[in-house]
Design an enzyme around this catalytic site. Structure first.
Site, PDB file in Angstrom:
ATOM      1  N   GLN A 262      56.870  28.763  35.246  1.00 49.39           N
ATOM      2  CA  GLN A 262      56.101  29.766  35.977  1.00 49.39           C
ATOM      3  C   GLN A 262      56.257  29.600  37.482  1.00 49.39           C
ATOM      4  O   GLN A 262      56.298  30.576  38.219  1.00 49.39           O
ATOM      5  CB  GLN A 262      54.624  29.689  35.590  1.00 49.39           C
ATOM      6  N   HIS A 265      58.950  31.667  39.371  1.00 50.44           N
ATOM      7  CA  HIS A 265      58.848  33.116  39.595  1.00 50.44           C
ATOM      8  C   HIS A 265      58.865  33.432  41.093  1.00 50.44           C
ATOM      9  O   HIS A 265      59.636  34.260  41.557  1.00 50.44           O
ATOM     10  CB  HIS A 265      57.572  33.665  38.969  1.00 50.44           C
ATOM     11  N   GLU A 330      46.292  33.312  33.221  1.00 49.49           N
ATOM     12  CA  GLU A 330      47.169  34.286  32.579  1.00 49.49           C
ATOM     13  C   GLU A 330      47.776  33.681  31.311  1.00 49.49           C
ATOM     14  O   GLU A 330      47.722  34.267  30.229  1.00 49.49           O
ATOM     15  CB  GLU A 330      48.268  34.694  33.556  1.00 49.49           C
ATOM     16  N   HIS A 331      48.379  32.493  31.442  1.00 49.83           N
ATOM     17  CA  HIS A 331      48.987  31.778  30.320  1.00 49.83           C
ATOM     18  C   HIS A 331      48.280  30.437  30.154  1.00 49.83           C
ATOM     19  O   HIS A 331      48.139  29.695  31.131  1.00 49.83           O
ATOM     20  CB  HIS A 331      50.476  31.503  30.572  1.00 49.83           C
ATOM     21  N   ASP A 364      57.201  34.931  27.110  1.00 47.57           N
ATOM     22  CA  ASP A 364      57.769  35.808  28.135  1.00 47.57           C
ATOM     23  C   ASP A 364      58.843  36.719  27.563  1.00 47.57           C
ATOM     24  O   ASP A 364      59.077  37.810  28.090  1.00 47.57           O
ATOM     25  CB  ASP A 364      58.380  34.975  29.264  1.00 47.57           C
ATOM     26  N   HIS A 423      18.930  71.766  28.607  1.00 49.92           N
ATOM     27  CA  HIS A 423      19.397  70.875  27.554  1.00 49.92           C
ATOM     28  C   HIS A 423      18.466  70.966  26.339  1.00 49.92           C
ATOM     29  O   HIS A 423      18.913  71.072  25.189  1.00 49.92           O
ATOM     30  CB  HIS A 423      19.413  69.423  28.053  1.00 49.92           C
TER      31      HIS A 423
END
Length: 434
Positions: A262, A265, A330-331, A364, A423
């Site tokens: 990761q 990235h 996230e992971h 991924d 109504h």
């Protein structure tokens, strides 16, 4: 020497330190906001002319018309045909697994009849047209094409428009091949905030969509934020992140490489290891120092680990779960003896990878679940991208005569309590005829 933050839950300021570590500024500075606002306004007002100007400025694309920026279907076919056998088989295998997983998410319409004979239900329909933004820049992401497009196809979306940055006109053949395999209908060589604006508002050539999905840089994120409401969006994605919880019994080299996966990235990615064994933390740091020179993106990894990474000591795995829920990663890898048991204590995570033989990198590309996941602690309230993001739910109400009379009395009382006489009268009239 590899620099990485070391934290311990025994520190009196641990939680404050963890808060600082996980805090993320998404880059929406006033400069970004002003630039994106101008771009959106110009694309909305000038259409294709603005797209051509911005494409020339940002991607050095010299085109006579936006139609020239559309990638013909023949080019997608050629990209797929030009792949070597291993690449093609890998893309096709990944697509098949992603499709198979997402088919389990397909929602179905339903109805039931209540005691008054009223038919109530929910009608589920796909979105009509979706825009998919595929990032470019530092790397090509055919996997992002598969993950964003295939759930839309499974949902039954009528038309999928893909935009992808093309510096100097170049688009990765792998990305184009993935578009063909996934089933994209049209592809435009457009990137940045102007591509998002074109998808949201439409131009003479680019059709407007109902929803925009896919990650991008700070300008793309700000553009998606600004067009939300005009169109739907999946999320405003932050940098990639991984949290590994390990009991100290996994090969340190495996864990080091999982953290690298990761961190590579970009410099803003976050990689964190949590462990109750301080000796193992030392072993992983030593493994990272030894393995880092072998990495092609070593400087990106080094910067990411220095600026956003951490090795965290906890007293036990129960405390590790507490840290994981606070980070809402996230992971999340649970590299422990009983991962299923520990997973039961995890409330906030985009995706959980269970056991020592389940590296996040498989998720991924080809495990099956979507890799478009909530980042920056949004897993506290958000979910992975899925088929449900490309389906709409419409409520159905079909009253019988007796049902309308019965419900009318309830609605009338509530409406009069709110001072909404029309109504009340509307609800009462059906009962009066019976």
């Amino acid at each position: 020497m590899l620099e990485i933050t070391r934290l311990s839950t025994t520190q009196p300021d641990f939680w404050a330190s963890l808060e600082r570590l996980t805090d993320w500024d998404d880059g929406a500075t006033s400069r970004v906001e002003e630039a994106v606002a101008e771009i959106i306004a110009r694309v909305r007002g000038e259409g294709d002319a603005a797209l051509l100007e911005y494409s020339a400025r940002f991607d050095r694309l010299d085109a006579d018309s936006v139609a020239d920026l559309e990638v013909p279907a023949e080019a997608l076919d050629a990209a797929l045909a030009g792949l070597d056998d291993a690449e093609r088989k890998a893309l096709e295998a990944a697509a098949e697994r992603v499709r198979g997983y997402h088919e389990h998410q397909l929602g179905q319409s339903w109805r039931y009849t209540d005691e008054y004979g009223n038919v109530l239900g929910q009608q589920i329909t796909p979105l009509a047209r979706v825009g998919v933004y595929v990032p470019g820049g530092k790397a090509a992401y055919p996997s992002s094409v598969l993950m964003n497009v295939i759930p839309a196809r499974v949902a039954g979306v009528d038309e999928i428009i893909m935009v992808v940055p093309a510096p100097d006109g170049e688009v990765s053949p792998l990305v184009l091949a993935a578009a063909r395999i996934a089933g994209v209908h049209r592809v435009f060589r457009l990137g940045g905030a102007h591509a998002v604006a074109a998808l949201a508002y439409g131009t003479e050539t680019v059709p407007p969509v109902d929803k925009i999905v896919g990650p991008g840089n700070a300008y793309v994120a700000e553009a998606k934020r600004r067009v939300f409401g005009r169109v739907g969006i999946d999320m405003v994605a932050g940098p990639s992140e991984i949290l590994v919880v390990c009991d100290g019994q996994t090969d340190p080299d495996w864990i080091a490489m999982d953290l690298f996966s990761q961190a590579e990235h970009d410099e803003d990615a976050r990689a964190v290891l949590v462990c109750p064994d301080p000796i193992f933390l030392d072993q992983v740091q030593a493994a990272m120092e030894r393995l880092l020179p072998e990495m092609e993106r070593s400087e990106i990894i080094r910067t990411s680990l220095r600026e956003r990474g951490a090795l965290i000591y906890v007293r036990d795995l129960a405390e590790a779960a507490e840290v994981a829920n606070a980070i809402a990663p996230e992971h999340l890898e649970l590299s422990v003896v009983e991962p299923e048991r520990m997973a039961a204590s995890i409330r906030h995570a985009g995706a959980i990878f269970l056991g020592r033989h389940t590296p996040e990198a498989l998720g991924d590309y080809c495990a099956g679940p979507n890799h478009v996941l909530p980042t920056s602690r949004t897993a506290r309230f958000a979910s992975p991208l899925g088929v449900y993001d490309f389906q709409k739910r419409t409520s159905l109400v079909h009253c019988s005569a007796s049902g309308a009379a019965s419900l009318g009395r309830v609605a009338s009382a509530l409406a009069r309590g709110e001072g909404l006489t029309a109504h009340a009268r509307s609800a009462e009239m059906r009962g009066e005829e019976s």
